[in-house]
Scaffold this active site. Sequence first.
Site, PDB file in Angstrom:
ATOM      1  N   CYS A   1       1.094  -1.140   0.105  1.00 29.23           N
ATOM      2  CA  CYS A   1      -0.015   0.092  -0.221  1.00 29.23           C
ATOM      3  C   CYS A   1       0.925   1.319  -0.204  1.00 29.23           C
ATOM      4  O   CYS A   1       0.207   2.347   0.140  1.00 29.23           O
ATOM      5  CB  CYS A   1      -0.961  -0.020   1.228  1.00 29.23           C
ATOM      6  SG  CYS A   1      -1.909  -1.643   1.182  1.00 29.23           S
TER       7      CYS A   1
ATOM      8  N   HIS B   1      -2.578   8.263   5.925  1.00 30.46           N
ATOM      9  CA  HIS B   1      -2.736   6.873   5.235  1.00 30.46           C
ATOM     10  C   HIS B   1      -3.972   6.457   5.665  1.00 30.46           C
ATOM     11  O   HIS B   1      -4.766   5.972   5.031  1.00 30.46           O
ATOM     12  CB  HIS B   1      -1.584   5.959   5.787  1.00 30.46           C
ATOM     13  CG  HIS B   1      -1.602   4.724   5.173  1.00 30.46           C
ATOM     14  ND1 HIS B   1      -1.387   4.400   3.690  1.00 30.46           N
ATOM     15  CD2 HIS B   1      -1.600   3.361   5.709  1.00 30.46           C
ATOM     16  CE1 HIS B   1      -1.712   3.011   3.384  1.00 30.46           C
ATOM     17  NE2 HIS B   1      -1.738   2.560   4.581  1.00 30.46           N
TER      18      HIS B   1
ATOM     19  N   PHE C   1       1.940  -3.068   3.943  1.00 34.07           N
ATOM     20  CA  PHE C   1       2.254  -4.320   4.581  1.00 34.07           C
ATOM     21  C   PHE C   1       3.726  -4.670   4.119  1.00 34.07           C
ATOM     22  O   PHE C   1       4.093  -4.454   3.385  1.00 34.07           O
ATOM     23  CB  PHE C   1       1.261  -5.562   4.146  1.00 34.07           C
ATOM     24  CG  PHE C   1       0.064  -5.469   4.729  1.00 34.07           C
ATOM     25  CD1 PHE C   1      -0.515  -4.807   5.701  1.00 34.07           C
ATOM     26  CD2 PHE C   1      -0.999  -6.505   4.244  1.00 34.07           C
ATOM     27  CE1 PHE C   1      -1.802  -4.928   6.167  1.00 34.07           C
ATOM     28  CE2 PHE C   1      -2.265  -6.748   4.684  1.00 34.07           C
ATOM     29  CZ  PHE C   1      -2.527  -5.899   5.681  1.00 34.07           C
TER      30      PHE C   1
ATOM     31  N   LYS D   1      -9.340   7.713   2.381  1.00 30.82           N
ATOM     32  CA  LYS D   1     -10.113   6.262   2.344  1.00 30.82           C
ATOM     33  C   LYS D   1     -11.262   6.312   2.884  1.00 30.82           C
ATOM     34  O   LYS D   1     -11.862   5.526   2.724  1.00 30.82           O
ATOM     35  CB  LYS D   1      -8.966   5.589   2.999  1.00 30.82           C
ATOM     36  CG  LYS D   1      -7.761   5.348   2.431  1.00 30.82           C
ATOM     37  CD  LYS D   1      -6.792   4.220   3.171  1.00 30.82           C
ATOM     38  CE  LYS D   1      -5.484   4.169   2.332  1.00 30.82           C
ATOM     39  NZ  LYS D   1      -4.591   5.086   2.364  1.00 30.82           N
TER      40      LYS D   1
ATOM     41  N   GLU E   1      -0.295   5.791  13.366  1.00 32.67           N
ATOM     42  CA  GLU E   1      -0.161   7.064  12.573  1.00 32.67           C
ATOM     43  C   GLU E   1      -0.420   8.448  13.451  1.00 32.67           C
ATOM     44  O   GLU E   1       0.268   9.345  13.142  1.00 32.67           O
ATOM     45  CB  GLU E   1      -1.158   6.982  11.238  1.00 32.67           C
ATOM     46  CG  GLU E   1      -0.623   8.119  10.295  1.00 32.67           C
ATOM     47  CD  GLU E   1      -1.415   7.840   9.125  1.00 32.67           C
ATOM     48  OE1 GLU E   1      -2.346   7.201   8.872  1.00 32.67           O
ATOM     49  OE2 GLU E   1      -1.094   8.599   8.155  1.00 32.67           O
TER      50      GLU E   1
ATOM     51  N   HIS F   1      -9.563   1.888   0.413  1.00 39.65           N
ATOM     52  CA  HIS F   1      -8.175   1.632   0.266  1.00 39.65           C
ATOM     53  C   HIS F   1      -7.790   1.050  -1.117  1.00 39.65           C
ATOM     54  O   HIS F   1      -8.160  -0.008  -1.383  1.00 39.65           O
ATOM     55  CB  HIS F   1      -7.589   0.448   1.495  1.00 39.65           C
ATOM     56  CG  HIS F   1      -6.233   0.610   1.464  1.00 39.65           C
ATOM     57  ND1 HIS F   1      -5.254   1.164   0.800  1.00 39.65           N
ATOM     58  CD2 HIS F   1      -5.387   0.296   2.805  1.00 39.65           C
ATOM     59  CE1 HIS F   1      -4.145   1.182   1.161  1.00 39.65           C
ATOM     60  NE2 HIS F   1      -4.290   0.675   2.518  1.00 39.65           N
TER      61      HIS F   1
END
Lengths: 396, 82
Positions: A152, A287, A384, A316, A298, A321
């Site tokens: 991502c 994010h 990830f 998002k 975050e 996402h």
Amino acid sequence: MRREVVVTGVGAVTPLGVGARTLYERWRAGVSGIEDGLGVCTEFDPAEHLSIKEARRADRFTQFAMVSSDEALREAGWAGELPYDPARIGCIIGTGIGGIGTLEHGKETLMEKGPERVSPLAVPLMMGNAGAAGVAMRHKLRGHSYSILSACAAGAHAIGASARMIQAGDADAVVTGGSEAALTPLAKAAFAALDALSDTGISRPFDARRDGFVMGEGAAVLVLEDGERARARGATILATIAGYGASSDAHHLTAPRQDGAGAVAAMAQALDDAGYGPQDVVYVNAHGTSTPLNDRAETVAIKQVLGNGVPVSSLKSSIGHLLGAAGAVEAVATILALRDRVAPPTLNYEQPEEGLDLDYVPNEARTLDIDGRPAIALSNAFGFGGHNAVLCLEAP
Amino acid sequence: MATTISPEQVEGTVRDALPQFGVDETQITRDASFEELDVDSLDLAELSQIIEDEYGVQLKGDDVAKIKTVGDAVDLVVSRAA
């Protein structure tokens, strides 16, 4: 002195529609592109943009990238003729997975009809670099070209690596971005098995009730150019890639470090690379996945680098996402928001959680009251594998 | 099966297949070259698969390299099947 890297064109295909302005304007207005727990590009019809041959030679993720690149090149004024030696124009397109729809279809054919029926197009469509190949071939870009796969964070890494390519003098311009089309049975089941997806099908980053991310698909592409050359040819400068930072958590396959250290390192690097300080940042495009772990880590990271005062929002919340496309789509939306001096909203944000106490711009866009200061933002992308990529973007 | 294949049959198969690859069907004639029709090696690999499926005739790399026109392809398949 280091070469300045400017953005002269942007394009996007997202669950909010076809077009970068459509994405930004609908997000700003609070429109959601999520239906039944998925962010599907329902307004995208390949036949409107691609010939039969072009469409069948491209997995959906490559189609998204090609159509986004057409828009970006048009805006940059590149339609018809490239402004530089094609050998000096690069192309990097990030993706999380690549042509997984093609892969799954090929596997079905293999199991049901046997190996001799597997399509000769299976490999060239599924390969992760097909997006970069498709865009480079479409526009005859003959410089450095490849894909970046960092889950991502791929879209943001692609933009960062492209900026570096220009700064290093390996290219005068790069067509870059990210693309993903992974709303397939296997990918959906696999993310669900990880317990990463929202059971409620609602993307509500930073809200106490957040329960996982909502999968989406799409792409964004940007035209980056050496600033001096872009100005010399009279191009309109949409923004500057002022800084780039990247790091690795080196911690866990899927979970971020809860102290946010990897994210902190990438954000601090991006700022340092730009030559700016925390007080210069007027907006953060988070994010913000809507997973319990990301949004907490975050928040910790943003507080550590920038303190509590800066508006932070997550695209998002509106489109879900987009995995390997997310970093690029979010960079494009951030650039357009900065130009308008607007912080677009985090949708579905209602219930605060203890410790998650930043200004998340809940539910309604807000004018950035920056009194003539430069419009500077950070756009975060974490993947990830613990890959972190942060862009520092500045709009004139 | 093989003994009943006619050139017309094979040409029909080719005429059905090529438009799926994006070829303008009005341009397809026996004399049309694959180059003119913008049919490349990937298209020919797919076409070979369709032909093998329908007629049991395998077209290998060397064969594909030799055929230049629709007619060449049809004749090769018919001769192999005979």
